[in-house]
Design an enzyme around this catalytic site. Sequence first.
Site, PDB file in Angstrom:
ATOM      1  N   CYS A   1       5.379 -32.637  -1.544  1.00 38.15           N
ATOM      2  CA  CYS A   1       4.230 -34.016  -1.794  1.00 38.15           C
ATOM      3  C   CYS A   1       2.718 -33.328  -1.758  1.00 38.15           C
ATOM      4  O   CYS A   1       2.532 -32.492  -0.566  1.00 38.15           O
ATOM      5  CB  CYS A   1       4.411 -34.885  -0.835  1.00 38.15           C
ATOM      6  SG  CYS A   1       3.076 -36.211  -0.970  1.00 38.15           S
TER       7      CYS A   1
ATOM      8  N   ASN B   1       1.125  -1.326   0.024  1.00 38.29           N
ATOM      9  CA  ASN B   1       0.125   0.111   0.053  1.00 38.29           C
ATOM     10  C   ASN B   1       1.034   1.228   0.096  1.00 38.29           C
ATOM     11  O   ASN B   1       2.014   1.004   0.376  1.00 38.29           O
ATOM     12  CB  ASN B   1      -0.989   0.243   1.335  1.00 38.29           C
ATOM     13  CG  ASN B   1      -0.108   0.692   2.540  1.00 38.29           C
ATOM     14  OD1 ASN B   1      -0.384   1.697   2.707  1.00 38.29           O
ATOM     15  ND2 ASN B   1       0.183  -0.292   3.314  1.00 38.29           N
TER      16      ASN B   1
ATOM     17  N   CYS C   1       2.266 -38.857  -8.438  1.00 35.24           N
ATOM     18  CA  CYS C   1       2.513 -37.513  -9.338  1.00 35.24           C
ATOM     19  C   CYS C   1       3.775 -37.243  -9.684  1.00 35.24           C
ATOM     20  O   CYS C   1       4.145 -36.537 -10.675  1.00 35.24           O
ATOM     21  CB  CYS C   1       1.906 -36.424  -8.519  1.00 35.24           C
ATOM     22  SG  CYS C   1       2.811 -36.072  -7.199  1.00 35.24           S
TER      23      CYS C   1
ATOM     24  N   CYS D   1       6.496   3.225   8.749  1.00 39.00           N
ATOM     25  CA  CYS D   1       5.865   3.382   7.395  1.00 39.00           C
ATOM     26  C   CYS D   1       7.093   3.635   6.036  1.00 39.00           C
ATOM     27  O   CYS D   1       7.819   4.690   6.389  1.00 39.00           O
ATOM     28  CB  CYS D   1       4.872   4.577   7.096  1.00 39.00           C
ATOM     29  SG  CYS D   1       3.132   3.958   7.688  1.00 39.00           S
TER      30      CYS D   1
ATOM     31  N   CYS E   1      13.836 -33.949  -6.215  1.00 38.89           N
ATOM     32  CA  CYS E   1      14.961 -34.465  -5.769  1.00 38.89           C
ATOM     33  C   CYS E   1      15.914 -34.646  -6.679  1.00 38.89           C
ATOM     34  O   CYS E   1      17.087 -34.365  -6.813  1.00 38.89           O
ATOM     35  CB  CYS E   1      14.726 -35.914  -4.933  1.00 38.89           C
ATOM     36  SG  CYS E   1      16.113 -36.520  -4.226  1.00 38.89           S
TER      37      CYS E   1
ATOM     38  N   CYS F   1      11.138 -33.158  -0.559  1.00 44.62           N
ATOM     39  CA  CYS F   1      10.066 -33.791  -0.946  1.00 44.62           C
ATOM     40  C   CYS F   1       9.027 -33.798  -0.156  1.00 44.62           C
ATOM     41  O   CYS F   1       7.697 -33.751  -0.660  1.00 44.62           O
ATOM     42  CB  CYS F   1      10.387 -35.420  -1.218  1.00 44.62           C
ATOM     43  SG  CYS F   1      11.035 -36.088   0.242  1.00 44.62           S
TER      44      CYS F   1
ATOM     45  N   ASN G   1       6.200  -3.627  10.979  1.00 43.42           N
ATOM     46  CA  ASN G   1       5.375  -2.655   9.956  1.00 43.42           C
ATOM     47  C   ASN G   1       5.615  -3.312   8.770  1.00 43.42           C
ATOM     48  O   ASN G   1       6.441  -4.039   8.546  1.00 43.42           O
ATOM     49  CB  ASN G   1       6.153  -1.332   9.985  1.00 43.42           C
ATOM     50  CG  ASN G   1       5.103  -0.272   9.826  1.00 43.42           C
ATOM     51  OD1 ASN G   1       4.539  -0.506   8.743  1.00 43.42           O
ATOM     52  ND2 ASN G   1       4.965   0.745  10.468  1.00 43.42           N
ATOM     53  N   THR G   2       5.315  -2.574   7.827  1.00 49.10           N
ATOM     54  CA  THR G   2       5.235  -2.998   6.286  1.00 49.10           C
ATOM     55  C   THR G   2       6.700  -3.181   5.762  1.00 49.10           C
ATOM     56  O   THR G   2       7.623  -2.428   6.173  1.00 49.10           O
ATOM     57  CB  THR G   2       4.339  -2.461   5.325  1.00 49.10           C
ATOM     58  OG1 THR G   2       4.888  -1.072   5.359  1.00 49.10           O
ATOM     59  CG2 THR G   2       2.946  -2.598   5.725  1.00 49.10           C
TER      60      THR G   2
END
Lengths: 425, 454
Positions: A392, A75, A348, A137, A355, A388, A202-203
């Site tokens: 997963c 922001n 999958c 800020c 790895c 891994c 803070n940001t």
Amino acid sequence: MADLSCKIAGIDSLNPFWLASAPPTDKKYNVVRAFQAGWGGVVWKTLGIDPPVVNVSSRYGAHHDQNRRLLGINNIELISDRPLSVNLQEIRECRKEYPDHVIIGSMMAPIEERAWKDLAQQIAESGVHGIELNLGCPHGMCERGMGSAIGQVPEMVEQVTRWVKDAVDIPVFTKLTPNITNILWSAEAALKGGADAVSLINTVNSIISVDLDSMVPEPMVDGKGTHGGYCGSAVKPIALNMVAEIARTPETRDLHISGIGGITTWKDAVEFMALGSNAVQVCTAAMIYGFRVVDDLIDGMSQWMDDKGYTSVEQFTRAAVPQVANWNELNMNFDTKAVINPDNCIECGRCHIACEDTSHQAIAMNVKEDGHREFVVIDEECVGCNLCYHICPVPDCITMEPVKTDKPYMTWPEHPLNPMRQAAE
Amino acid sequence: MTILQGKQVSKSGAIQGSGHIGHNDTDDGFSDLHPAYSTLQAMAESNRCLYCYDAPCVTACPTSIDIPGFIRKISTGNPDGAAKTILSANIMGGTCARACPTEVLCEQACVRNVSEDVAVEIGSLQRFAVDHLMARDELPHPFKRAPLTGKQIAVVGAGPAGLSCAHRAAMLGHDVTVFEAKAKPGGLNEYGLAAYKMTNDFAQREVEFLLGIGGIRIEYGKALGRDISLEALRDGYDAVFVGVGLGATNELGLPGEAFDGVDDAIAFIEQLRQTEPKSDMPVGNNVIVIGGGNTAVDAAIQAKRLGADEVTLVYRRGAEHMLATEYEQELAKINGVVVRHWAKPVAIKANGKLIGMEFEKTELRDGKLVGTGEKFEIRADQILKAIGQKIKADDLAGMEIAGGKIVVDENYQTTASGIFAGGDCIKSGEDLTVQSVEDGKQAAIAIDAFLKTA
């Protein structure tokens, strides 16, 4: 249901969930809705010396995941752009109507003693429980010598904290910027200045994205963009580390901490408190979903406390701090290996390729007679890196199993391969 | 059978129950079976893909499309790149996205079936990507031709196999002449797939897109055995590809088969596909469809959607033996088609005009299908035969044919040197568009190698 009441910097709160100083706490209307929703307190949006600042149009940029879930916002909005008297009047009304809820007044001023003291006294007179010094800020206000321009100089942090402590007799929270090299320097400065607590983070200073059609950084203000303050779940790891550093360092550990930084779920809040926060502040999650998220924060923390047998938040506050160590204190003789449960595996192949390409070639892919694939960890190659396990997609399919060993706890300073090894004697 | 619910009701809601569609609004019954994804749907679904390594879905695709690769490109906002990934493996990815029985191919292999019982909707994602690219008329054809070789290839049949072969051969630098018996290109994409799978003239748009590669000329109205001969083609061209499909249909072998109202389902669908508006397409009130494959199901559903009162699909074996996928069978039932198993036609009943069909119940005895002797009749004013197609062998003199298919070697070459073949006329896999596209592509690559060594 567990008791969630807590105490920070001497202030009692119904629960540890406060809204951070930001647009959600800009005015009475929001604050009343927040209290009705169940928030224990608010840090009012930062007040400055009149005349009020003027904000630009187009104020937020976003970091989405591919499902358009917000991971973070940046922001470029400045502090409250409403007259000080209006804000103070509304604070008085809220204090009267919601006497059990905490209101902290956030403030910011140029680096002049009179300015800080006068403003702090005016805010204190409105009946706030405490004052938070916005020294963080990273956009706009810093160009005027405020915000992170002060927070990045430890001497100024100490000075400003001391001015305000001298001026008021309510607790003072010094809010720290993460845009520094070592958070401990700022925390120590706040402590020296007399702060009752530090609020962090803070940001984070950031450019969140670039519009590739116009080649302008987001958010775009008439063809130009500027760096802004990054917040949301993406900054949580940065904040957790800084909170933990302050909580575990002898020189700063006595400071109370109001933890801030991407807290979205009750688990996030518990983690902040386990690493040293006495209470937490939330902003982005509320901006994304509304004040109702506090319901899950309260309910989730209570359920968890009941399950664990905790009856007060103090019982787990800082519970993880003793386990935060320097790398040099870790046991070099500890060994853990990935174990793949073939019953849960959906084939999958992600563990294998991760790895194979990027780690230790420790997961073999075997094609079975029936055409199905089997993924097997090669123990001799596995260094226990966890990659891994993390990638997963099936929970509990890959587990990390420590290897039984008779070897003693041995740190790097003691390790035989360390050329700088300290003598064993 | 939850397949249909997962795939159908939740996403499209397009199947309009089992209702009778009046003759005035039949076009509504032929809208998209699976409406196209919106960008939002595509983003959400693409993010369900786990981006598997050496993915099972790729193995399950006859054309080996890099499915995780293209889905990832959709998810990163690169749908045109996704389309190129698809089309580089399967130039008819648009038709396959619409017509493939994904439930027994890629989506059946999706690991999401294991983890949560709902596959990633690969077909819909593929369509999203290909449609996105094809809609961008301003873009050049996505593939470039290799330096021209000067070689001339003749392709017989502008169906999926022939056009796939032509496109790949053109990419490899050869010039191609396609000979097509019909007036339009596309083969079964244009004439054979169900209308609700190929809306908005997609088959023609796809051919137009494919021809954008350049170097391909199509001659229409040129039928093998009538206007052209393989011998002449082999003499006039450097190589020949035969992708003629199956030009003939099987017969029931019953008296009265030539009777008015007894039609081939494939001819019925062909006529339907070429009729606009669909309400002009004649259909019986009581329709019997004989057969158990996807053509039978397609014909039955479309007859119902055209407004037939009763459509009965009769198959001589059980549901589990039908070649139509479980999903297609369910689709038939949802569309109000009555499906009767274990019965074979024994007589066509006519009384000046077609009035029905007599069936005998069947059963398996010692693994052999036999009639039980029990008979029943179903009234009908239209009978659609979908009992399989066969090759028109007369036109293919000079090459070996076995088991009703042209014999080819591993390089798609027939027993006649220099003549290659692919698609439904050879025995490569299922008689599916996607298999034909793969045959054509591989044959073109083989022809290219052949021409280099010739």
